[in-house]
Motif scaffolding. Structure first.
Motif, PDB file in Angstrom:
ATOM      1  N   ASP A  60       0.650  -1.185   0.094  1.00  0.00           N
ATOM      2  CA  ASP A  60      -0.010   0.010  -0.010  1.00  0.00           C
ATOM      3  C   ASP A  60       0.894   1.267   0.074  1.00  0.00           C
ATOM      4  O   ASP A  60       0.400   2.391  -0.188  1.00  0.00           O
ATOM      5  CB  ASP A  60      -0.952   0.245   1.085  1.00  0.00           C
ATOM      6  CG  ASP A  60      -0.379   0.095   2.473  1.00  0.00           C
ATOM      7  OD1 ASP A  60       0.812   0.140   2.646  1.00  0.00           O
ATOM      8  OD2 ASP A  60      -0.953   0.151   3.364  1.00  0.00           O
ATOM      9  N   THR A  61       2.088   1.019  -0.016  1.00  0.00           N
ATOM     10  CA  THR A  61       3.197   2.239   0.114  1.00  0.00           C
ATOM     11  C   THR A  61       4.293   1.780  -0.798  1.00  0.00           C
ATOM     12  O   THR A  61       4.926   0.477  -0.810  1.00  0.00           O
ATOM     13  CB  THR A  61       3.878   2.340   1.377  1.00  0.00           C
ATOM     14  OG1 THR A  61       2.414   2.626   2.063  1.00  0.00           O
ATOM     15  CG2 THR A  61       4.519   3.538   1.525  1.00  0.00           C
ATOM     16  N   VAL A  62       4.955   2.546  -1.653  1.00  0.00           N
ATOM     17  CA  VAL A  62       6.140   2.252  -2.464  1.00  0.00           C
ATOM     18  C   VAL A  62       6.931   3.472  -2.404  1.00  0.00           C
ATOM     19  O   VAL A  62       6.400   4.829  -2.370  1.00  0.00           O
ATOM     20  CB  VAL A  62       5.703   2.069  -3.951  1.00  0.00           C
ATOM     21  CG1 VAL A  62       5.082   2.988  -4.752  1.00  0.00           C
ATOM     22  CG2 VAL A  62       6.922   1.551  -4.648  1.00  0.00           C
ATOM     23  N   ASN A  63       8.174   3.409  -2.324  1.00  0.00           N
ATOM     24  CA  ASN A  63       9.227   4.306  -2.419  1.00  0.00           C
ATOM     25  C   ASN A  63       9.332   4.993  -3.755  1.00  0.00           C
ATOM     26  O   ASN A  63       9.586   4.240  -4.691  1.00  0.00           O
ATOM     27  CB  ASN A  63      10.441   4.172  -1.641  1.00  0.00           C
ATOM     28  CG  ASN A  63      11.409   5.380  -1.601  1.00  0.00           C
ATOM     29  OD1 ASN A  63      11.083   6.132  -0.924  1.00  0.00           O
ATOM     30  ND2 ASN A  63      12.549   5.290  -2.108  1.00  0.00           N
ATOM     31  N   VAL A  64       9.462   6.372  -3.879  1.00  0.00           N
ATOM     32  CA  VAL A  64       9.594   6.976  -5.240  1.00  0.00           C
ATOM     33  C   VAL A  64      10.994   7.582  -5.380  1.00  0.00           C
ATOM     34  O   VAL A  64      10.956   8.749  -4.322  1.00  0.00           O
ATOM     35  CB  VAL A  64       8.423   7.918  -5.723  1.00  0.00           C
ATOM     36  CG1 VAL A  64       8.711   8.355  -6.990  1.00  0.00           C
ATOM     37  CG2 VAL A  64       7.205   7.139  -5.553  1.00  0.00           C
ATOM     38  N   PRO A  65      11.958   7.206  -5.612  1.00  0.00           N
ATOM     39  CA  PRO A  65      13.336   7.923  -5.452  1.00  0.00           C
ATOM     40  C   PRO A  65      13.575   9.318  -6.110  1.00  0.00           C
ATOM     41  O   PRO A  65      12.791   9.408  -7.154  1.00  0.00           O
ATOM     42  CB  PRO A  65      14.348   6.797  -5.942  1.00  0.00           C
ATOM     43  CG  PRO A  65      13.592   6.031  -7.135  1.00  0.00           C
ATOM     44  CD  PRO A  65      12.023   6.064  -6.621  1.00  0.00           C
ATOM     45  N   VAL A  66      14.510   9.980  -5.799  1.00  0.00           N
ATOM     46  CA  VAL A  66      14.736  11.171  -6.348  1.00  0.00           C
ATOM     47  C   VAL A  66      15.028  11.013  -7.683  1.00  0.00           C
ATOM     48  O   VAL A  66      15.707  10.017  -8.363  1.00  0.00           O
ATOM     49  CB  VAL A  66      16.357  11.571  -5.640  1.00  0.00           C
ATOM     50  CG1 VAL A  66      16.529  12.797  -6.415  1.00  0.00           C
ATOM     51  CG2 VAL A  66      15.937  11.947  -4.154  1.00  0.00           C
ATOM     52  N   ASP A  67      14.340  11.895  -8.475  1.00  0.00           N
ATOM     53  CA  ASP A  67      14.686  11.865 -10.182  1.00  0.00           C
ATOM     54  C   ASP A  67      14.385  10.626 -10.814  1.00  0.00           C
ATOM     55  O   ASP A  67      14.795  10.136 -11.587  1.00  0.00           O
ATOM     56  CB  ASP A  67      16.072  12.190 -10.606  1.00  0.00           C
ATOM     57  CG  ASP A  67      16.352  13.616 -10.135  1.00  0.00           C
ATOM     58  OD1 ASP A  67      15.397  14.723 -10.369  1.00  0.00           O
ATOM     59  OD2 ASP A  67      17.291  13.837  -9.864  1.00  0.00           O
ATOM     60  N   GLY A  68      13.341   9.622  -9.838  1.00  0.00           N
ATOM     61  CA  GLY A  68      12.994   8.213 -10.377  1.00  0.00           C
ATOM     62  C   GLY A  68      11.318   8.162 -10.420  1.00  0.00           C
ATOM     63  O   GLY A  68      10.687   9.388 -10.468  1.00  0.00           O
ATOM     64  N   ALA A  69      10.862   7.071 -10.610  1.00  0.00           N
ATOM     65  CA  ALA A  69       9.495   6.850 -10.792  1.00  0.00           C
ATOM     66  C   ALA A  69       9.083   5.732 -10.133  1.00  0.00           C
ATOM     67  O   ALA A  69      10.090   4.615  -9.865  1.00  0.00           O
ATOM     68  CB  ALA A  69       9.082   6.767 -12.298  1.00  0.00           C
ATOM     69  N   ALA A  70       8.143   5.239  -9.800  1.00  0.00           N
ATOM     70  CA  ALA A  70       7.068   3.901  -9.319  1.00  0.00           C
ATOM     71  C   ALA A  70       6.079   3.821 -10.098  1.00  0.00           C
ATOM     72  O   ALA A  70       5.419   4.634 -10.545  1.00  0.00           O
ATOM     73  CB  ALA A  70       7.235   3.911  -7.942  1.00  0.00           C
TER      74      ALA A  70
END
Length: 105
Positions: A60-70
């Motif tokens: 129910d949660t995903v990390n979206v990194p700097v200058d990235g995407a999920a």
């Protein structure tokens, strides 16, 4: 702060229907990671190839990194109503990084 350049207090809800499956892409152009959280529904995180990330897990949660995407796939099961999504860093959510998802019957 906002989602799609719009702070939460100015944003229109996204609309979906019970039974639909959607693929969301969350992009991060800021200088720090954002843990993206969707209320009410679990999803499967997708890799760059569009396939579910292994090991398979409902999130129910995903990390979206700097200058990235999920990317993730979510099926709107039989829970119509208004559901929130937001950055799980609460200061960011308070600053506008949240939105609403209206799931219709």
């Amino acid at each position: 702060m906002g989602i799609n350049g719009v702070p939460s207090w100015e944003a229109e809800p996204l609309v979906a229907a019970v039974g639909e499956t959607a693929v969301w892409t969350i992009e991060n152009t800021m200088e720090f990671d954002h843990p993206f959280h969707l209320h009410g529904f679990f999803f499967q995180v997708l890799g760059a190839d569009g396939q579910p990330v292994r090991p398979l897990a409902w999130k129910d949660t995903v990390n979206v990194p700097v200058d990235g995407a999920a990317r993730f796939a979510v099926r709107y099961d039989n829970r119509p109503g208004m559901w929130m999504f937001h950055c799980h860093i609460l200061d960011h959510a308070d600053a506008g990084m949240m939105g609403m998802l209206q799931v219709l019957r």
